[in-house]
Design an enzyme around this catalytic site. Structure first.
Site, PDB file in Angstrom:
ATOM      1  N   CYS A   1       0.805  -1.223   0.000  1.00  0.00           N
ATOM      2  CA  CYS A   1       0.000   0.000   0.000  1.00  0.00           C
ATOM      3  C   CYS A   1       0.839   1.274   0.000  1.00  0.00           C
ATOM      4  CB  CYS A   1      -0.948  -0.010   1.198  1.00  0.00           C
ATOM      5  SG  CYS A   1      -2.080  -1.419   1.206  1.00  0.00           S
ATOM      6  N   HIS A  60      -3.221   7.097   1.838  1.00  0.00           N
ATOM      7  CA  HIS A  60      -3.691   5.785   1.388  1.00  0.00           C
ATOM      8  C   HIS A  60      -5.065   5.535   1.984  1.00  0.00           C
ATOM      9  CE1 HIS A  60      -4.236   1.583   0.872  1.00  0.00           C
ATOM     10  NE2 HIS A  60      -3.907   1.271   2.108  1.00  0.00           N
ATOM     11  N   ASN A  89     -10.389  -0.128  -0.013  1.00  0.00           N
ATOM     12  CA  ASN A  89      -8.928  -0.080   0.005  1.00  0.00           C
ATOM     13  C   ASN A  89      -8.394  -0.748  -1.264  1.00  0.00           C
ATOM     14  OD1 ASN A  89      -6.183  -0.585   0.403  1.00  0.00           O
ATOM     15  ND2 ASN A  89      -6.417  -1.108   2.565  1.00  0.00           N
TER      16      ASN A  89
END
Length: 335
Positions: free
Chosen positions: A117, A259, A289
């Protein structure tokens, strides 16, 4: 005695793409024991896009790249370097070259970068070094992941979180000024067990005493509470260090773009930095996500909607498996 002009960097184009199908929370509750209320209150997520069996990282990423190139007003043949940040390539050897071929970037070298990520931030930092050195002038940085293929769909602690997608930016060398202001990147392998997708093999005896392991990978494993603590402690710190390197204060930042992991994390980090909610960019509700894709997708949407304007100072931060985390500060747009 003449001196060479200082090489600056501008982020001149963005693009994003998502799979054709999506799964909302109510429908997901038919797959695993959960509810829209349970997911939304804990994560801020309402739906996520999921790749079909026919879709691939290279296809989705190529669409994002083409949009970014169009915004930057350059042809694919002018791209010198393509960096794909992904943990879920179509090919274990890498998918960047497939994207290069798909968009017709015949003059570009292409490679994959894996930092989960944090990958998009690490990719931008890597691109900046090539641009600063004068080796390349036009770089495509892509964040793309299809984590739905690696999630345990019976585990509601993880399957409710993740979605698929791709985003890209064009970073260009320029002598008109500099919009790449500063960065800070970090890793801590001692906490790897907090979030990982480990290899799972079966022993096979080839002959005599020669034994090897062959297999695939386990579904994603995550210790949610530990990841939350890590993020809310480390992300404000790394942002502050990147801002210090950029000679900017928090108050001078126009947008905080992190993020897109969990709305609670975004809110907690913003609160610790004293960033008002109006300056925090979030599209978690629609995408979930999307790992390395989350920052460039959110960036592209904010640019195309007119929220982010040329010259705006953007503080970005990625964090996740590794564990890895990092921040980059830049101003949006060409000169």
């Amino acid at each position: 005695m003449s001196t060479s002009p200082t090489i600056g960097i501008a982020i001149t184009g963005s693009g994003s793409a998502a799979p054709v199908q999506f799964l909302d929370n109510d429908t997901l509750s038919q797959v695993v024991e959960t509810s829209d209320e349970w997911i939304a209150t804990r994560t801020g997520i309402k739906q996520r896009y999921l790749a079909t069996p026919a879709e691939s990282i290279s296809q989705i990423a190529a669409t994002a790249c083409q949009k970014a190139l169009e915004m930057a007003k350059i042809d694919a043949s002018e791209v010198d370097l393509i960096i794909l940040a992904s943990s879920t390539p179509d090919d274990l050897f890498g998918s960047a070259c497939q994207i290069q071929a798909a968009i017709g970037a015949k003059n570009a070298v292409a490679f994959d970068l894996t930092a989960a990520c944090s990958g998009f931030i690490f990719g931008m930092v890597t691109a900046a070094q090539f641009l600063r050195s004068g080796v390349y002038r036009n770089v495509l940085v892509i964040g793309a992941d299809i984590l739905s293929r690696w999630v345990d769909w019976s585990d509601r602690t993880t399957c409710v979180l993740f979605g698929d997608g791709a985003g890209a930016v064009v970073m260009q060398a320029t002598t008109a000024g500099d919009r790449w202001l500063g960065f800070e990147i970090r890793s801590d392998g001692t906490q790897n067990d907090c979030l990982n997708l480990p290899y799972q093999g079966v022993d096979r005896t080839l002959t005599g005493e020669v034994v090897i392991s062959q297999g695939t990978y386990k579904p994603m494993l995550m210790r949610g509470k530990e990841v939350y603590k890590f993020a809310v402690n480390k992300v404000p710190e790394v942002l502050e260090k990147a801002l210090f390197r950029s000679n900017l204060s928090v108050a001078e930042v126009d947008w905080l773009l992190m993020h897109q992991a969990n709305q609670r994390i975004l809110d907690a980090v913003a609160q610790r930095l004293n960033v008002p909610p109006a300056k925090v960019i979030s599209n978690l509700a629609q995408y979930g996500n999307t790992s390395a894709a989350s920052i460039p997708i959110a960036l592209d949407e904010a640019v195309r909607s007119g929220k982010i304007k040329p010259g705006d100072a953007i503080a970005t931060a990625g964090f996740g498996a590794g564990l890895s985390w990092g921040a980059a500060i830049f101003r949006w747009g060409a000169f």
